[in-house]
Design a protein around this motif. Structure first.
Motif, PDB file in Angstrom:
ATOM      1  N   CYS A  91      42.991  47.429  47.574  1.00  0.00           N
ATOM      2  CA  CYS A  91      42.164  47.216  46.395  1.00  0.00           C
ATOM      3  C   CYS A  91      40.905  48.069  46.426  1.00  0.00           C
ATOM      4  CB  CYS A  91      41.791  45.743  46.275  1.00  0.00           C
ATOM      5  SG  CYS A  91      40.857  45.116  47.700  1.00  0.00           S
ATOM      6  N   VAL A  92      40.474  48.447  47.619  1.00  0.00           N
ATOM      7  CA  VAL A  92      39.280  49.286  47.761  1.00  0.00           C
ATOM      8  C   VAL A  92      39.637  50.759  47.589  1.00  0.00           C
ATOM      9  CG1 VAL A  92      37.527  50.090  49.392  1.00  0.00           C
ATOM     10  CG2 VAL A  92      38.012  47.648  49.184  1.00  0.00           C
ATOM     11  N   THR A  93      40.645  51.198  48.303  1.00  0.00           N
ATOM     12  CA  THR A  93      40.963  52.630  48.286  1.00  0.00           C
ATOM     13  C   THR A  93      41.476  53.102  46.932  1.00  0.00           C
ATOM     14  OG1 THR A  93      43.167  52.133  49.197  1.00  0.00           O
ATOM     15  CG2 THR A  93      41.428  52.691  50.757  1.00  0.00           C
ATOM     16  N   VAL A  94      41.971  52.190  46.105  1.00  0.00           N
ATOM     17  CA  VAL A  94      42.486  52.579  44.792  1.00  0.00           C
ATOM     18  C   VAL A  94      41.387  52.608  43.730  1.00  0.00           C
ATOM     19  CG1 VAL A  94      43.047  50.279  43.873  1.00  0.00           C
ATOM     20  CG2 VAL A  94      44.506  52.240  43.306  1.00  0.00           C
ATOM     21  N   CYS A  95      40.213  52.066  44.029  1.00  0.00           N
ATOM     22  CA  CYS A  95      39.149  51.940  43.028  1.00  0.00           C
ATOM     23  C   CYS A  95      38.554  53.313  42.683  1.00  0.00           C
ATOM     24  CB  CYS A  95      38.054  51.012  43.536  1.00  0.00           C
ATOM     25  SG  CYS A  95      36.706  50.776  42.346  1.00  0.00           S
ATOM     26  N   PRO A  96      38.529  53.681  41.395  1.00  0.00           N
ATOM     27  CA  PRO A  96      38.046  55.017  41.018  1.00  0.00           C
ATOM     28  C   PRO A  96      36.525  55.147  40.946  1.00  0.00           C
ATOM     29  CG  PRO A  96      38.768  53.847  39.069  1.00  0.00           C
ATOM     30  CD  PRO A  96      39.088  52.951  40.242  1.00  0.00           C
ATOM     31  N   THR A  97      35.811  54.027  40.963  1.00  0.00           N
ATOM     32  CA  THR A  97      34.349  54.098  40.790  1.00  0.00           C
ATOM     33  C   THR A  97      33.568  53.650  42.019  1.00  0.00           C
ATOM     34  OG1 THR A  97      34.131  51.831  39.942  1.00  0.00           O
ATOM     35  CG2 THR A  97      34.656  53.583  38.333  1.00  0.00           C
ATOM     36  N   GLY A  98      34.235  53.102  43.014  1.00  0.00           N
ATOM     37  CA  GLY A  98      33.523  52.546  44.165  1.00  0.00           C
ATOM     38  C   GLY A  98      33.040  51.136  43.945  1.00  0.00           C
ATOM     39  N   CYS A 116      31.879  48.391  37.860  1.00  0.00           N
ATOM     40  CA  CYS A 116      33.292  48.101  37.601  1.00  0.00           C
ATOM     41  C   CYS A 116      33.600  48.406  36.138  1.00  0.00           C
ATOM     42  CB  CYS A 116      33.602  46.644  37.904  1.00  0.00           C
ATOM     43  SG  CYS A 116      35.301  46.147  37.536  1.00  0.00           S
ATOM     44  N   ILE A 117      34.681  49.139  35.895  1.00  0.00           N
ATOM     45  CA  ILE A 117      35.048  49.501  34.521  1.00  0.00           C
ATOM     46  C   ILE A 117      36.216  48.654  34.008  1.00  0.00           C
ATOM     47  CG2 ILE A 117      34.160  51.848  34.717  1.00  0.00           C
ATOM     48  CD1 ILE A 117      37.022  52.795  35.240  1.00  0.00           C
ATOM     49  N   GLY A 118      36.657  47.679  34.796  1.00  0.00           N
ATOM     50  CA  GLY A 118      37.716  46.789  34.352  1.00  0.00           C
ATOM     51  C   GLY A 118      39.069  47.450  34.195  1.00  0.00           C
ATOM     52  N   CYS A 119      39.341  48.475  35.002  1.00  0.00           N
ATOM     53  CA  CYS A 119      40.621  49.191  34.872  1.00  0.00           C
ATOM     54  C   CYS A 119      41.789  48.405  35.458  1.00  0.00           C
ATOM     55  CB  CYS A 119      40.528  50.561  35.533  1.00  0.00           C
ATOM     56  SG  CYS A 119      40.297  50.509  37.329  1.00  0.00           S
ATOM     57  N   LYS A 120      41.499  47.421  36.307  1.00  0.00           N
ATOM     58  CA  LYS A 120      42.482  46.528  36.919  1.00  0.00           C
ATOM     59  C   LYS A 120      43.364  47.198  37.969  1.00  0.00           C
ATOM     60  CE  LYS A 120      42.815  43.564  32.809  1.00  0.00           C
ATOM     61  NZ  LYS A 120      43.725  42.907  31.853  1.00  0.00           N
ATOM     62  N   LEU A 121      43.031  48.400  38.382  1.00  0.00           N
ATOM     63  CA  LEU A 121      43.828  49.046  39.424  1.00  0.00           C
ATOM     64  C   LEU A 121      43.825  48.236  40.714  1.00  0.00           C
ATOM     65  CD1 LEU A 121      42.978  52.859  39.056  1.00  0.00           C
ATOM     66  CD2 LEU A 121      45.168  51.746  38.627  1.00  0.00           C
ATOM     67  N   GLU A 135      37.563  38.251  31.444  1.00  0.00           N
ATOM     68  CA  GLU A 135      37.638  38.900  30.134  1.00  0.00           C
ATOM     69  C   GLU A 135      36.314  38.823  29.380  1.00  0.00           C
ATOM     70  OE1 GLU A 135      40.893  37.898  27.679  1.00  0.00           O
ATOM     71  OE2 GLU A 135      42.353  38.872  29.001  1.00  0.00           O
ATOM     72  N   ASP A 136      35.496  37.831  29.687  1.00  0.00           N
ATOM     73  CA  ASP A 136      34.185  37.744  29.037  1.00  0.00           C
ATOM     74  C   ASP A 136      33.288  38.915  29.443  1.00  0.00           C
ATOM     75  OD1 ASP A 136      34.767  35.523  27.605  1.00  0.00           O
ATOM     76  OD2 ASP A 136      33.651  34.120  28.860  1.00  0.00           O
ATOM     77  N   ASP A 137      33.252  39.206  30.746  1.00  0.00           N
ATOM     78  CA  ASP A 137      32.393  40.275  31.254  1.00  0.00           C
ATOM     79  C   ASP A 137      33.111  41.619  31.332  1.00  0.00           C
ATOM     80  OD1 ASP A 137      30.336  38.483  31.518  1.00  0.00           O
ATOM     81  OD2 ASP A 137      30.541  38.219  33.680  1.00  0.00           O
TER      82      ASP A 137
END
Length: 247
Positions: A91-98, A116-121, A135-137
Motif C-alpha cells: 500500500c505504501v510502495t504503490v502510492c503515487p503521492t507519498g 492523498c488524492i483518493g486514487c484508491k491504489l 467518501e466525505d473527505d
C-alpha cells in the motif's frame, strides 16, 4: 511511487498480537476504535445510511466470524482484522503521492490526508482489506495504532495503549514492540507459535495471530451422576426449605 524506510536490525516495530483462542467476537475493539477515532488523528469516521438496509461506513477494525470443523469438533472462530503494519507494505510502495507511508521510528503505516488524492491504489494493493475510503473527505483512511494515544503525555502511562487493546474483555489483544525479541508480545508469539496472515505474499505483517489451542472444543467427558440427596426426614425446617425450592 513511495519508498520504504531503511530497516535496521533491532528497529522498533510496534504492533498487535491477537489471540484467536480467547476472542469472543464481542466487537468491543471495533466500537472502541470507532469511538476514539471520531475525534482523533484520522477523524471523523463517517457512517452512510446507518439505519438503512445498505448501511456502511469507515471502520478501522472489523471482526469476522467463521465456522470451523464438523460435528462435536466444530467451533466458531472470531477473526479481528485491521491494518497489519507490514514490513513490506504494498500500500505504501504503490502510492503515487507519498500520502501512504511507513514511519522509520516505530514501523507504523499511516496516511497523510493532506496529500492523498483518493486514487484508491493503496486499497487495491492491500490484500488484507485494511484500507477504508472516506467518501466525505475523498481520502483513504486506516488504523493508526492510536498514535494519538500511545504517544499522548496527557494520558496516564498505563493507558497509553490502542483503544482496541484497552477495552478487550478477554485480553485477546496485546500491544508492544515486536522488533524486540525480549518484549512480552514477542515472547508470546514465540511460545504460542504466532502466525502471519497470508505469509506467502511476502508483505511480512508486523501484527501476529495466535492460533486457537488444540482440543479446546473437544467434547466434554461424561459427568458421573450426582448422588441422590439424603432424605429430608422429620426436620420441619428442611421440609419447608425443600418445598420452597421445589416450586
Amino acid at each position: 511511487m513511495t519508498d520504504l524506510p531503511v530497516q535496521y536490525p533491532g528497529a522498533k516495530k510496534l504492533g498487535l498480537v491477537i489471540d484467536l483462542d480467547v476472542c469472543v467476537g464481542c466487537h468491543a475493539c471495533a466500537t472502541a476504535c470507532k469511538e476514539w477515532n471520531s475525534g482523533g488523528h484520522s477523524a471523523p469516521l463517517p457512517d452512510f445510511n446507518p439505519y438503512g438496509a445498505d448501511a456502511w461506513g469507515v471502520w478501522f477494525n472489523r471482526v469476522h466470524s467463521f465456522e470451523e470443523g464438523e460435528g462435536d469438533g466444530a467451533c466458531t472462530v472470531h477473526f479481528p482484522r485491521s491494518c497489519l503494519h507490514c514490513e513490506e507494505p504494498a500500500c505504501v510502495t504503490v502510492c503515487p503521492t507519498g500520502a501512504s507511508y511507513k514511519r522509520a521510528e516505530d514501523g507504523i503505516v499511516l496516511v497523510n490526508a493532506d496529500i492523498c488524492i483518493g486514487c484508491k491504489l493503496c486499497s487495491w494493493a492491500c490484500p488484507y482489506g485494511a484500507r477504508e475510503f472516506d467518501e466525505d473527505d475523498g481520502v483513504m483512511k486506516k488504523c493508526t495504532l492510536c498514535i494519538d494515544r500511545i504517544y499522548n503525555d496527557n494520558i496516564a502511562e498505563d493507558e497509553r495503549l490502542p483503544a482496541c487493546v484497552m477495552v478487550c474483555p478477554t485480553s485477546a489483544r496485546h500491544y508492544g514492540d515486536l522488533g524486540d525479541p525480549n518484549s512480552a508480545v514477542s515472547q508470546m508469539v514465540a511460545a504460542r507459535g504466532g502466525k502471519d496472515l497470508l505469509p506467502e505474499l511476502g508483505y511480512r505483517p508486523v501484527n501476529k495471530y495466535l492460533p486457537p489451542r488444540r482440543g479446546r472444543n473437544a467434547p466434554a467427558r461424561a459427568v458421573a451422576a450426582a448422588p441422590e440427596a439424603p432424605p429430608v426426614g422429620d426436620n420441619k425446617l428442611l421440609r419447608w426449605v425443600d418445598r420452597l425450592l421445589s416450586r
